[in-house]
Design a protein around this motif. Structure first.
Motif, PDB file in Angstrom:
ATOM      1  N   LEU A   1       4.080   9.898  -9.739  1.00 31.07           N
ATOM      2  CA  LEU A   1       3.370  10.138 -10.989  1.00 31.07           C
ATOM      3  C   LEU A   1       2.799  11.557 -11.018  1.00 31.07           C
ATOM      4  CD1 LEU A   1       2.239   9.030 -13.664  1.00 31.07           C
ATOM      5  CD2 LEU A   1       0.220   8.306 -12.377  1.00 31.07           C
ATOM      6  N   GLY A   2       2.267  12.006  -9.907  1.00 32.97           N
ATOM      7  CA  GLY A   2       1.747  13.370  -9.840  1.00 32.97           C
ATOM      8  C   GLY A   2       2.827  14.413 -10.053  1.00 32.97           C
ATOM      9  N   MET A   3       4.003  14.172  -9.495  1.00 32.77           N
ATOM     10  CA  MET A   3       5.111  15.119  -9.695  1.00 32.77           C
ATOM     11  C   MET A   3       5.552  15.144 -11.147  1.00 32.77           C
ATOM     12  SD  MET A   3       7.319  14.519  -6.174  1.00 32.77           S
ATOM     13  CE  MET A   3       8.781  14.391  -7.104  1.00 32.77           C
ATOM     14  N   VAL A   4       5.645  13.978 -11.765  1.00 28.23           N
ATOM     15  CA  VAL A   4       6.076  13.903 -13.163  1.00 28.23           C
ATOM     16  C   VAL A   4       5.039  14.544 -14.072  1.00 28.23           C
ATOM     17  CG1 VAL A   4       6.556  12.306 -15.056  1.00 28.23           C
ATOM     18  CG2 VAL A   4       7.553  11.911 -12.818  1.00 28.23           C
ATOM     19  N   MET A   5       3.787  14.251 -13.852  1.00 26.22           N
ATOM     20  CA  MET A   5       2.734  14.831 -14.697  1.00 26.22           C
ATOM     21  C   MET A   5       2.662  16.341 -14.510  1.00 26.22           C
ATOM     22  SD  MET A   5       1.650  12.429 -16.513  1.00 26.22           S
ATOM     23  CE  MET A   5       0.233  13.173 -17.266  1.00 26.22           C
ATOM     24  N   GLY A   6       2.900  16.819 -13.311  1.00 29.54           N
ATOM     25  CA  GLY A   6       2.921  18.267 -13.076  1.00 29.54           C
ATOM     26  C   GLY A   6       4.071  18.919 -13.820  1.00 29.54           C
ATOM     27  N   THR A   7       5.219  18.248 -13.858  1.00 32.76           N
ATOM     28  CA  THR A   7       6.372  18.776 -14.584  1.00 32.76           C
ATOM     29  C   THR A   7       6.090  18.800 -16.081  1.00 32.76           C
ATOM     30  OG1 THR A   7       7.838  17.901 -12.897  1.00 32.76           O
ATOM     31  CG2 THR A   7       8.831  18.458 -14.997  1.00 32.76           C
TER      32      THR A   7
ATOM     33  N   MET B   1       0.824  -1.187   0.000  1.00 35.24           N
ATOM     34  CA  MET B   1       0.000   0.000   0.000  1.00 35.24           C
ATOM     35  C   MET B   1       0.871   1.253   0.000  1.00 35.24           C
ATOM     36  SD  MET B   1      -3.077   0.886  -0.034  1.00 35.24           S
ATOM     37  CE  MET B   1      -4.117   2.249   0.275  1.00 35.24           C
ATOM     38  N   LEU B   2       1.926   1.222   0.787  1.00 39.21           N
ATOM     39  CA  LEU B   2       2.824   2.377   0.829  1.00 39.21           C
ATOM     40  C   LEU B   2       3.499   2.573  -0.520  1.00 39.21           C
ATOM     41  CD1 LEU B   2       4.026   4.585   2.592  1.00 39.21           C
ATOM     42  CD2 LEU B   2       5.812   2.985   3.255  1.00 39.21           C
ATOM     43  N   PHE B   3       3.832   1.470  -1.190  1.00 41.80           N
ATOM     44  CA  PHE B   3       4.433   1.555  -2.520  1.00 41.80           C
ATOM     45  C   PHE B   3       3.473   2.230  -3.501  1.00 41.80           C
ATOM     46  CE2 PHE B   3       5.019  -0.275  -6.761  1.00 41.80           C
ATOM     47  CZ  PHE B   3       6.310   0.171  -7.018  1.00 41.80           C
ATOM     48  N   LEU B   4       2.198   1.898  -3.410  1.00 36.53           N
ATOM     49  CA  LEU B   4       1.198   2.492  -4.295  1.00 36.53           C
ATOM     50  C   LEU B   4       1.082   3.994  -4.055  1.00 36.53           C
ATOM     51  CD1 LEU B   4      -0.995   2.084  -6.412  1.00 36.53           C
ATOM     52  CD2 LEU B   4      -2.581   1.587  -4.555  1.00 36.53           C
ATOM     53  N   VAL B   5       1.079   4.404  -2.820  1.00 40.96           N
ATOM     54  CA  VAL B   5       1.008   5.834  -2.489  1.00 40.96           C
ATOM     55  C   VAL B   5       2.237   6.560  -3.017  1.00 40.96           C
ATOM     56  CG1 VAL B   5       0.984   7.496  -0.587  1.00 40.96           C
ATOM     57  CG2 VAL B   5      -0.474   5.468  -0.490  1.00 40.96           C
ATOM     58  N   ALA B   6       3.415   5.971  -2.826  1.00 38.50           N
ATOM     59  CA  ALA B   6       4.643   6.599  -3.322  1.00 38.50           C
ATOM     60  C   ALA B   6       4.628   6.677  -4.850  1.00 38.50           C
ATOM     61  CB  ALA B   6       5.858   5.808  -2.843  1.00 38.50           C
TER      62      ALA B   6
END
Length: 55
Positions: A11-17, A1-6
């Motif tokens: 992914l959010g950081m990359v997509m924001g970039t 579960m922690l892996f999924l959150v990370a």
């Protein structure tokens, strides 16, 4: 579960970039990543063929 959150945070950081970079830069980066993945897949397939034929 922690892996999924990370993974989702990354992914959010990359997509924001990607959203803030110009389209040509994004397309060049995507092309380079695609070429790297194709080369990696070819090397893996070639390595497995060599390894299985020796056994």
């Amino acid at each position: 579960m922690l892996f999924l959150v990370a993974a989702l945070l990354l992914l959010g950081m990359v997509m924001g970039t990607v959203a803030h970079t110009p389209l040509p830069v994004t397309l060049v980066a995507a092309g380079l990543i695609a070429v790297w993945l194709v080369i990696f897949a070819i090397r893996e397939r070639h390595g497995r063929r060599r390894q299985t034929s020796a056994h």
